[in-house]
Enzyme design. Structure first.
Site, PDB file in Angstrom:
ATOM      1  N   GLN B 237       8.915  -9.309  -5.750  1.00 22.07           N
ATOM      2  CA  GLN B 237       7.676  -9.279  -4.972  1.00 22.07           C
ATOM      3  C   GLN B 237       6.524  -9.870  -5.780  1.00 22.07           C
ATOM      4  O   GLN B 237       5.497 -10.222  -5.220  1.00 22.07           O
ATOM      5  CB  GLN B 237       7.345  -7.847  -4.537  1.00 22.07           C
ATOM      6  CG  GLN B 237       8.315  -7.285  -3.505  1.00 22.07           C
ATOM      7  CD  GLN B 237       7.966  -5.893  -3.018  1.00 22.07           C
ATOM      8  OE1 GLN B 237       8.805  -4.994  -3.075  1.00 22.07           O
ATOM      9  NE2 GLN B 237       6.753  -5.678  -2.531  1.00 22.07           N
ATOM     10  N   ARG B 384       5.940   0.799   1.280  1.00 14.04           N
ATOM     11  CA  ARG B 384       5.120   0.311   2.367  1.00 14.04           C
ATOM     12  C   ARG B 384       3.762   1.010   2.425  1.00 14.04           C
ATOM     13  O   ARG B 384       3.337   1.527   3.457  1.00 14.04           O
ATOM     14  CB  ARG B 384       5.825   0.460   3.704  1.00 14.04           C
ATOM     15  CG  ARG B 384       5.226  -0.526   4.706  1.00 14.04           C
ATOM     16  CD  ARG B 384       5.972  -0.550   6.008  1.00 14.04           C
ATOM     17  NE  ARG B 384       5.391  -1.586   6.851  1.00 14.04           N
ATOM     18  CZ  ARG B 384       6.095  -2.420   7.590  1.00 14.04           C
ATOM     19  NH1 ARG B 384       7.396  -2.360   7.590  1.00 14.04           N
ATOM     20  NH2 ARG B 384       5.496  -3.309   8.344  1.00 14.04           N
ATOM     21  N   CYS B 385       3.106   1.046   1.278  1.00 18.48           N
ATOM     22  CA  CYS B 385       1.742   1.564   1.277  1.00 18.48           C
ATOM     23  C   CYS B 385       1.077   1.076   0.012  1.00 18.48           C
ATOM     24  O   CYS B 385       1.733   0.622  -0.901  1.00 18.48           O
ATOM     25  CB  CYS B 385       1.708   3.084   1.316  1.00 18.48           C
ATOM     26  SG  CYS B 385       2.298   3.866  -0.176  1.00 18.48           S
ATOM     27  N   GLU B 760       0.701  -2.100   5.829  1.00 15.87           N
ATOM     28  CA  GLU B 760       1.115  -0.765   5.427  1.00 15.87           C
ATOM     29  C   GLU B 760       0.427   0.344   6.203  1.00 15.87           C
ATOM     30  O   GLU B 760       0.834   1.497   6.139  1.00 15.87           O
ATOM     31  CB  GLU B 760       0.881  -0.643   3.922  1.00 15.87           C
ATOM     32  CG  GLU B 760       1.787  -1.645   3.207  1.00 15.87           C
ATOM     33  CD  GLU B 760       1.402  -1.929   1.787  1.00 15.87           C
ATOM     34  OE1 GLU B 760       0.231  -1.732   1.461  1.00 15.87           O
ATOM     35  OE2 GLU B 760       2.261  -2.353   1.020  1.00 15.87           O
TER      36      GLU B 760
END
Lengths: 288, 806
Positions: B237, B384-385, B760
């Site tokens: 990522q 996902r945050c 997110e």
């Protein structure tokens, strides 16, 4: 997630398959749909040196009616069970149950024979076959013998099937026209084994139960034929009190593991709830 | 003007710029199975690595014997910690300032920890060889419960830290303690509690879960010994960060390391960190001189590479009797597993958890986080945050419901009463953040009106009465969640990773014929950057998005960036893109002025070119200007038309949203069915509404999974339970609720295009909405708080404990 080395066989007749199994003993395993065996091999929890794929044996396919018995070839897929008009008319509980097994992709490959033969307590068909009082045809080097589904299961993955035998067909007695039936399955999601499930087949006469057969899925290390629950209900009008006693009798024979589906206490209660709901639906259907 | 001249609207539409529901260009290859992922890579002579892993959660490793494995034909090498010590890589630094074993160095700290790395000609041989490596273990007492970590007699998990009472984030107070992180004014907060009319206190736990990208973590490392160059393809990522880390660890100069992240099949935070698989592949390639591939399987992914959450939040709120909140006190016990491999900006051991005051105007707040070691897998990634923001949102949103219950107030009304008001922005929170913009009241009111909130409450009341009368076995819950996120890490004044400031970058090159290639420091894992980045450029420089190619992930060609996670791409790289594009437009204006023989100040921008003010027929389209930039630039001007921008954001961005969940629960089975789920998001300027909707759908599905059962559990001996998709809850289309989406637009005042980031938000806001719905359903039976995850059996237990089974 990579299996160990094995030799792959694809015989074209039952006799040939049995001969291969007989010559390799415990080191060989028959392969039908593969949904249980192949993941176990990938996890190296099973490591057969010889894999005998039954997919090339035409004789193991098909559904036929003979008098009061319907015979289903072991390699008949769940998808084919769902699509069979004969089963739809005479044994609709098979379609109802098959539709609750995993998802369409799995049902294209998953077979009735594989589902009942490997003794996985999570499978749905074994309890259903017990409920219907089906018999399994086991073919070995000395020919075929029949064992009742209610007698077949000994422990998780342990059955009456000998290492050199193949479960070739399932013989199912057809219940009378107008019978009530239901398969209630509680699961966490599509593709999951049952948290608990109950199969019920019953007949009514003048508002009371003339016959009633009950079996439970995945609440012990084998499928459970709940004989006592069935006899409690037989002769009753399915009044609340009798149902409660039958449910208690069914719960009493369960012995589920605590796992991701929930602790044992929960799964026991869910067996009871599934039975209660299956009874209600089966009775509704029998009343027409 | 003849009839063939496109209208302004037609020219605008042709750009497919910002605001357009442009179809995702990457889907052409993804939907045809033509994506190129790491595992698609096949290099000549490539070999495969795989791990021998520990069956024990805590044990000494007394012997590793690879003799039999090495005898197996096709096995090339078996690496152990002893081998890695030769290159000083038996341990590696974590992003959180801790160190982590690459391979077991004398002991193991969690089940499935990497013990030895087998390298073989193919995967089958590697897996066979794993079974042949003999490892002797001596079991040690296992510590699973974080609440027992700091017991006086708790087993020592990290002998390497013995006597080291100063950690990366201050003093350690116990041998299993990692850090204490304290924010806010303790005295002010205590005063608020002393003076409060009402206080509530609850332990709110957010269980351990795990991101589940379709593609697991994997890499191919290839060392060219002649050139002295290392190339690593991986599911990264943040490819540039990986290059810097690889250079620091291997001492290979950074320019001789090429890190390439090809197509990535989902990340969700799982692919931010550096894992033993990467290090071992690199070392194995250096040792063998051939490329080495390592691919994690699903069980390895779920049980080793970076879990998320495991936060245990003791939450207290003080309020006046009218519901006005006056103080917030939170203590977090953070379970980091065997190593602190939390992927946060380096100075933030608990991420941005101090956003825990949420959307509310708390005059005083105090937060303390204690990180501890246990015998579980390391990590603590932002699934996902943004960093620990999901935990914070869950904490405050659950807390507000608990307060509403105590006050006998409606939870939506309580929120409305305490929202930060539009005129208070920019708003200084009691825990140190400056919220950029927001209009919470409008969003909440729109959500309540759309879902018919008051009617739902009336229906719920009627159902509760019916339940009490024994007419139904079903109860109804309404989950309210109003979240404020903090994303876009981040300003160099507060954010760095291993010392590198968390800026991001864009490079745009306009070719002579007017098409464009652009490269960014971010890396899409499914977010659709190839589509949306082109839309920003299209609007800014008037070239159709279809003529703009976006390329990310190759550290040789892309400008340095900190990567994609924490909803940072749009707030940070999105700004860099707009600013680089504006540099191009500025140069284009000078070229156009030269072409039209006017002063550049006489020109105005119009959709896709410059025109003379008051004489729109005299215009030059960008395409013509691009040609001129290479063909006949103005005298004295450098030819070419390209720009680079590095953007250090002045502040974070603060997206927010109002989510409502309506749930029906069968108390006899514990099965909860989501009847409706409404999500209103305000992410500022909306670049591609269709991609936003897709992001919200995906994030809500993950939120649903997490709240309703997605969990990594351990038994008391440290066995990881359910690390496969049989037990780890990944909802299918059948279980997934229908999503209703909506929006308001409150642009970020400090962002060049006003965008805030959205990927997110649905996970951050979704989890509390689901959990509050379950909790809300049981309130009338006397429940205050039921812990997540809300799988059927836990709901059934809660119902039973509340007497709902009669």
């Amino acid at each position: 997630m990579i299996p160990g080395e094995f030799t792959y066989h694809r015989p074209s007749s039952v006799a040939e398959a049995v001969a291969i199994l007989a010559s390799h003993g415990d080191e060989a395993r028959p392969l039908s749909g593969g949904h249980s065996l192949i993941p176990m091999m990938k996890l190296r929890m099973a490591a057969p040196e010889h894999l005998v794929d039954l997919g090339g044996i035409a004789d193991l396919k098909g559904i036929a009616e003979d008098g009061d018995t319907i015979t289903v070839g072991a390699m008949t897929t769940q998808h084919e069970l769902i699509g069979s008009d004969l089963l739809g008319a005479r044994l609709p509980i098979i379609r109802e149950t098959s539709l609750l097994i995993a998802d369409p992709q799995i049902r294209y490959l998953g077979t009735l024979g594989g589902n009942v033969a490997n003794g996985d307590p999570g499978n749905d068909m074994p309890a259903l076959m017990q409920c219907l009082n089906a018999a399994y045809v086991l073919t070995g080097p000395d020919g075929a013998r029949e064992v009742a589904a209610r007698e077949f299961y000994e422990a998780a993955y342990f059955t009456a099937l000998a290492p050199d035998e193949i479960l070739t067909a399932v013989k199912i007695p057809v219940p009378p026209t107008g019978h009530g039936y239901a398969y209630e399955k509680l699961k966490r999601k599509v593709g999951d084994y049952a948290t608990a499930a109950a199969a019920v087949v019953l007949t009514l006469s003048g508002g009371s139960v003339s016959t009633c057969s009950v079996a439970l899925t995945n609440v012990a290390d084998t499928p459970l034929y709940a004989e006592e629950a069935g006899s409690i209900l037989t002769g009753s009008t399915l009044d609340a009190d009798t149902v409660k006693r039958a449910v208690a009798a069914a719960e009493a024979i369960t012995d589920p593991a605590s796992d991701g589906r929930g602790p044992a206490e929960y799964r026991i209660k869910m067996a009871g709830i599934m039975l209660e709901r299956a009874l209600a639906r089966a009775a509704d259907r029998a009343r027409g | 003007m003849n009839d063939m001249t496109p209208t302004r609207e037609q020219r605008e539409a042709a750009l497919e710029g910002m605001g357009c529901k442009r179809k995702r260009v990457e889907d052409i290859r993804f939907t045809q199975g033509k994506g190129q992922y790491v595992d698609d890579l096949k290099l000549p002579g490539m070999v495969f690595g795989d791990f021998v892993r520990s069956p024990y959660a805590h044990a000494k490793v007394t012997k590793i014997d690879a003799t039999e494995a090495l005898k197996l034909p096709g096995v090339i090498a078996v690496l152990t910690a002893e081998d890695l010590k030769g290159v000083n890589l038996a341990w590696m630094p974590t992003l959180a300032g801790d160190v982590q074993m690459v391979l077991a160095d004398g002991k193991v700290l969690y089940q499935n920890q990497e013990v030895a790395f087998v390298v073989a000609e193919n995967r089958y041989i590697a897996d066979d060889a794993i079974q042949l490596v003999e490892v002797e273990y001596e079991e040690l007492p296992v510590l699973v419960d974080p609440f027992q970590s700091m017991a006086p007699d708790a087993p020592v998990l990290r002998p390497d830290l013995e006597g080291k009472m100063e950690g990366a984030h201050g003093p350690r107070k116990h041998h299993n303690h990692i850090f204490t992180w304290e924010v806010g004014d303790k005295d002010e907060t205590s005063k608020a509690f002393a003076e409060a009319d009402v206080t509530v206190k609850e332990l709110i736990s957010y269980h351990r879960t795990h991101p589940s990208p379709l593609e697991t973590c994997q890499c191919v490392a290839s060392m060219d010994k002649v050139k002295g160059e290392l190339t690593v393809w991986g599911t990264f990522q943040a490819p540039h960060v990986i290059r810097t880390v690889a250079s620091l660890l291997s001492t290979i100069p950074e320019h001789k390391i090429h890190v390439i992240a090809p197509d990535i099949g989902g990340g969700f935070g799982n692919k931010v960190g550096a894992y033993p698989g990467y290090i071992c592949s690199i070392v194995a390639s250096i040792v063998t001189g051939v490329p080495v591939k390592w691919v994690e399987d699903r069980m390895e992914n779920l049980s080793t590479t970076s879990f998320a959450r495991d936060y245990h939040m003791t939450t207290e709120i003080a309020a006046k009797s009218d519901g006005t909140v006056t103080g917030l006190k939170v203590h977090v016990l953070a379970d980091h597993g065997g190593f602190d491999a939390c992927a946060d900006p380096s100075k933030w051991p608990a991420g941005f958890f101090n956003i825990v005051t949420g959307s509310y105007d708390f005059p005083a707040a105090h937060l303390e986080v204690d990180g501890v070691y246990t015998n579980k897998a390391p990590g603590g990634v932002a699934y996902r945050c943004s960093f620990r923001v999901t935990e914070a949102a869950y904490c405050i949103e659950r807390g507000m419901d608990i307060l509403a219950q105590k006050l006998g107030m409606d939870p939506a009304d309580l929120r409305m009463k305490n929202f930060i008001k539009p005129e208070q922005f920019p708003y200084q929170s009691a825990l140190g953040w400056e919220y950029d913009s927001g209009d919470y009241h409008t969003a909440m009111q729109k959500a309540m009106d759309t879902i018919g909130y008051r009617e739902l409450r009336a229906e719920q009341k009627a159902k509760q009465e019916a339940f009490k009368r024994g007419e139904t076995r079903e109860i109804m819950g309404i989950g309210v969640s109003f979240f404020t996120e903090i994303v876009g890490a981040g300003p160099s004044k507060n954010c760095d990773i291993l010392g590198v400031a968390m800026f991001d970058s864009a490079e745009i090159r306009v070719h002579p014929t007017g098409s464009v290639i652009s490269r960014m420091g971010t890396k899409s894992q499914g977010q659709g950057h190839e589509t949306t980045w082109a839309q920003i450029i299209a609007t800014e420089i008037g070239i159709p998005a279809a003529d703009i190619m976006v390329e990310e992930g190759n550290t040789d060609t892309a400008p340095y960036g900190l990567g994609t996670y924490g909803s940072r791409s749009t707030p940070v790289a999105g700004a860099a893109i707009a600013l680089a594009a504006r540099k191009i437009r500025n140069k284009a204006q000078m070229i156009a002025a030269h072409m039209l023989e006017v002063s550049e100040y006489d020109l105005e921008w119009d959709v896709d070119g410059f025109q003379v003010k008051g004489n729109p027929q005299a215009r030059k389209a960008m395409k013509e200007i691009a040609w001129a930039a290479y063909h006949a630039p103005p005298p004295g001007m450098e030819p070419g038309l390209e720009a680079v921008s590095y953007y250090d954001p002045p502040n974070m961005t603060y997206p927010f949203g109002a989510y409502f969940c309506v749930m029906d629960i069968d108390v006899d089975t514990g099965v909860a069915k989501t009847r409706r789920f409404y999500a209103l998001d305000d992410c500022g300027t909306r670049i591609n509404p269709m991609i936003i909707e897709g992001q919200v759908h995906g994030g809500l599905t993950e939120a649903f999974a997490i709240a309703m059962g997605q969990e990594i559990r351990y038994d008391e001996t440290g066995n990881v339970m359910g690390a496969s998709f049989m037990d780890f809850f990944i909802p299918t289309a059948v279980e997934t609720p229908h999503w209703e989406t909506d929006y308001t637009v409150t642009p970020s005042p400090h962002h060049p295009i006003g965008a805030k980031g959205v990927g997110e938000s649905p996970n951050v806001g979704g989890v509390p909405a689901f959990s509050n719905a379950v909790n809300d359903a049981f309130q009338f039976l006397g429940s205050t708080h039921i812990q997540m995850p809300h799988d059927a059996w836990r709901i059934w237990q809660a119902a039973r404990d509340l007497g709902a089974h009669g």
